[in-house]
Design an enzyme around this catalytic site. Structure first.
Site, short mmCIF file in Angstrom:
data_model
loop_
_atom_site.label_atom_id
_atom_site.label_comp_id
_atom_site.label_asym_id
_atom_site.label_seq_id
_atom_site.Cartn_x
_atom_site.Cartn_y
_atom_site.Cartn_z
N LEU A 45 0.96 -1.05 0.03
CA LEU A 45 -0.01 0.00 0.09
C LEU A 45 0.87 1.21 0.07
O LEU A 45 1.84 1.52 0.96
CB LEU A 45 -0.97 0.10 1.15
CG LEU A 45 -1.75 -1.28 1.59
CD1 LEU A 45 -2.91 -0.76 2.41
CD2 LEU A 45 -2.73 -1.55 0.17
N ALA A 47 -0.34 4.49 -1.44
CA ALA A 47 -1.42 5.57 -2.22
C ALA A 47 -1.46 6.90 -1.27
O ALA A 47 -1.77 7.78 -1.74
CB ALA A 47 -2.65 4.93 -2.55
N ARG A 52 1.67 14.94 6.84
CA ARG A 52 2.78 15.59 7.81
C ARG A 52 4.10 15.53 7.50
O ARG A 52 5.03 16.20 7.86
CB ARG A 52 2.35 14.61 9.11
CG ARG A 52 1.25 14.73 9.87
CD ARG A 52 1.02 13.98 10.95
NE ARG A 52 2.11 13.73 11.66
CZ ARG A 52 2.62 12.95 12.65
NH1 ARG A 52 1.58 11.79 12.82
NH2 ARG A 52 3.54 12.96 13.41
N THR A 118 -7.85 1.36 4.12
CA THR A 118 -7.07 0.47 3.64
C THR A 118 -7.60 -0.88 2.99
O THR A 118 -6.98 -1.47 2.17
CB THR A 118 -6.37 -0.20 5.04
OG1 THR A 118 -7.21 -0.36 6.10
CG2 THR A 118 -5.24 0.85 5.14
N ASN A 263 5.69 8.92 9.37
CA ASN A 263 4.64 10.15 9.25
C ASN A 263 4.96 11.29 9.06
O ASN A 263 4.40 12.06 8.87
CB ASN A 263 3.57 9.84 10.16
CG ASN A 263 2.78 8.59 10.39
OD1 ASN A 263 2.37 8.08 9.30
ND2 ASN A 263 2.88 7.91 11.32
N TYR A 385 41.61 15.94 -10.13
CA TYR A 385 40.29 15.52 -10.83
C TYR A 385 40.53 14.69 -11.90
O TYR A 385 41.30 14.82 -12.84
CB TYR A 385 39.38 16.68 -11.52
CG TYR A 385 38.19 16.16 -12.06
CD1 TYR A 385 37.25 15.31 -11.50
CD2 TYR A 385 38.12 16.36 -13.53
CE1 TYR A 385 36.10 15.01 -12.18
CE2 TYR A 385 36.85 15.99 -13.96
CZ TYR A 385 35.92 15.17 -13.48
OH TYR A 385 34.71 14.42 -14.16
N ASN A 405 37.83 16.88 -19.13
CA ASN A 405 36.98 15.87 -19.83
C ASN A 405 35.66 16.52 -20.63
O ASN A 405 35.20 15.92 -21.40
CB ASN A 405 36.55 14.89 -19.04
CG ASN A 405 35.54 15.53 -17.58
OD1 ASN A 405 35.67 16.47 -17.38
ND2 ASN A 405 34.62 14.71 -17.25
#
Ligand code: UD1
Ligand code: CA
Length: 488
Positions: A45, A47, A52, A118, A263, A385, A405
């Site tokens: 689940l 969805a 929050r 749910t 949450n 580098y 490069n």
């Protein structure tokens, strides 16, 4: 074979699978099946919006240790080797789909356009699972830590009951649904909002994870209504409905730490911290030294071999593999790279995706390596580098070397031969190659390829002007004095 024996054999196999789970999906070893196991479909689940979180991103895509929570849940479920995985998406479904496919492209995503509860969410998987004869296991995408071992115990418990609910003893039961047990049997789940004071005193809570035979689950869900305090279709109602239909339900319990749901951002950070603590312990137990474990940040798929030492304040982004006996020194940042046996990295090194360090290489301070192979015993020790390049064995790259490069539009390759010596401050303008046993003079700008054994010098010739420094100093000092007088 007796049921007992078959059952024990299945248990053993699942435990072994669970052990491999921490290695990450790509390295999950598919064990040869000796015995048929009930096929399983996962329904995850995902969805909800997660108000929050205060985020544009759907909640399940917020990351713990470099992987979306959804992927943690999928990874845990994957240890059961499900025949089908179905993700129920709603808010940000497009993004959820992408993340789901990124982990498992065979996972199917179904839409729940309105979040009606749910049971309604699980109901969205009904068509996809029509005719599926195995068990369905419901997981939440925002509950990332359910262990493979716990899931196995739930599947095993199905041998004795029709519906299995994962419960836990809550230190603070808060607003969780409560499990009403009668002996071994689960008679009902009551949601906090709908519970009596007596029911609210129960500390055995619902994690949300539920398992039942797929067609039975959908029959039960069809009978769920929304006449309750929230006006939602509660998945938890299927337990009481099962009882009424003469089916049996029970609970399997796990530690509360596994059922931790996220949450808010604060809870996300807490969940990450829990993951880190566990992962650091597992590494140390496997033979890795962490000098200051609390300062080492790991990803969900970090692999480090025994006898490697990791100094303080090192960050491992996703997809890092370190072989045995390497040394990762303080304040280094690694992602998408492979470090071989005996290599030394840092302090203050940055290994970016595609960095491949062979055995006994040295990458020192303020060095960045991206999409480049460094062959054995090569040294890139200071302020450098190296990107889109190959550095041959035993080559020595001097301080301040830069592989140029990028021309502003395209990336180009630099080839540096074995046993070569790149002088400090060399700019290698790619595409370019330096042969083996070759040298470049310090401060050279190398724009043409250097043959094997050659010395390339590409810089302005030096000219010494006798006495000119003293004259210049005098002139400048006089200028400064005049300026100060003018200001006074
Ligand atoms: C649910 C359980 C509760 C349990 C708790 C554990 C129900 C009715 N209650 O409550 O017993 O103690 O989880 O955390 O099941 N979701 C959808 N579509 C929906 C509704 C929810 O996909 O229409 C998803 C959410 O995104 C979330 C999960 O299902 O991942 C749980 O939903 P949530 O609303 O958080 O349930 P709780 O009220 O926490
Ligand atoms: Ca919740």
């Amino acid at each position: 074979m007796s049921w007992r024996l078959l059952h024990t054999a299945i248990l053993c196999e699942r435990t072994r699978l669970a052990e491999f789970q921490t290695l990450g999906r790509t390295s999950v070893i598919k064990l040869q099946r000796v015995l048929p196991i009930m096929s399983i479909a996962l329904i995850i689940l995902a969805a909800g919006k997660g108000t929050r979180m205060k985020s544009d991103l759907p909640k399940v895509l917020h990351e713990i240790a470099g992987a979306p929570m959804l992927v943690h849940a999928m990874k845990s479920g994957a240890t059961l080797e499900p025949e089908k995985t179905i993700v129920v998406a709603g808010h940000g479904a497009e993004h959820v789909s992408k993340a789901s496919a990124g982990y498992d492209e065979t996972a199917e995503v179904v839409l729940q356009t309105e979040q009606l509860g749910t049971a309604h969410a699980v109901g969205q998987a009904k068509d996809t699972l029509a005719g599926f004869a195995g068990d369905a296991l419901v997981l939440y995408g925002d509950t990332p830590f359910i262990s493979p071992e716990t899931l196995s115990r739930m599947i095993d418990a199905r041998a004795g009951h029709d519906v299995i609910v994962l419960g836990f003893e809550a230190a603070d039961p808060g607003r969780y649904g409560r499990l009403l047990m009668q002996g071994d049997s689960l008679s009902k789940i009551v949601e906090f909002k709908d519970a009596t004071d007596e029911e609210r005193a129960i500390t055995l809570c619902n994690s949300g994870v539920i398992c039942a035979k797929s067609d039975v689950l959908f029959d039960l869900i069809d009978a769920v209504g929304n006449d309750n305090a929230s006006g939602e279709y509660y998945l938890t109602d299927i337990v009481e409905i099962a009882q009424q239909k003469g089916l049996s339900a029970t609970s399997v319990t796990c530690d509360e730490s596994e059922t931790l749901g996220v949450n808010s951002r604060v809870q996300l950070a807490e969940a990450d911290a829990i993951f880190q603590t566990k992962a650091r312990h597992a590494l140390m137990e496997s033979g890795v030294t962490l000098h200051a474990p609390d300062t080492v940040y790991l990803s969900h798929d970090t692999h480090i071999g025994p006898d490697t030492i990791v100094e303080p304040n090192v960050v491992f982004g996703p997809a890092v593999t370190i072989e045995n006996g390497a040394h990762i020194r303080a304040f280094s940042h690694l992602e998408g790279c492979h470090v071989s046996r005996g290599a030394v990295v840092g302090p203050y090194a940055r290994l970016r995706p595609g960095a491949e360090l062979a055995e006994f290489t040295k990458v020192g301070n303020f060095v960045e390596i991206k999409n480049a192979v460094i062959d054995e015993n090569a040294k890139v020790n200071h302020l450098t580098y190296v990107g889109d390049a190959h550095v041959g064995a035993r080559a020595n790259i001097g301080a301040g070397t830069v592989t140029c490069n990028y021309d502003g539009v395209m990336k180009h390759h630099t080839e540096i031969g074995a046993d070569s010596f790149i002088g400090s401050g060399t700019l290698l303008v790619a595409p370019v190659s330096v042969g083996s046993n070759a040298m470049t003079g310090s401060g050279s700008v190398i724009t043409q390829s250097v043959p094997d054994d050659a010395l390339a010098i590409g810089r302005a010739r030096q000219a010494n002007k006798p006495g000119l420094a003293v004259k210049l100093f005098d002139m400048l000092k006089k200028k400064k004095l005049d300026k100060q007088k003018g200001e006074a």
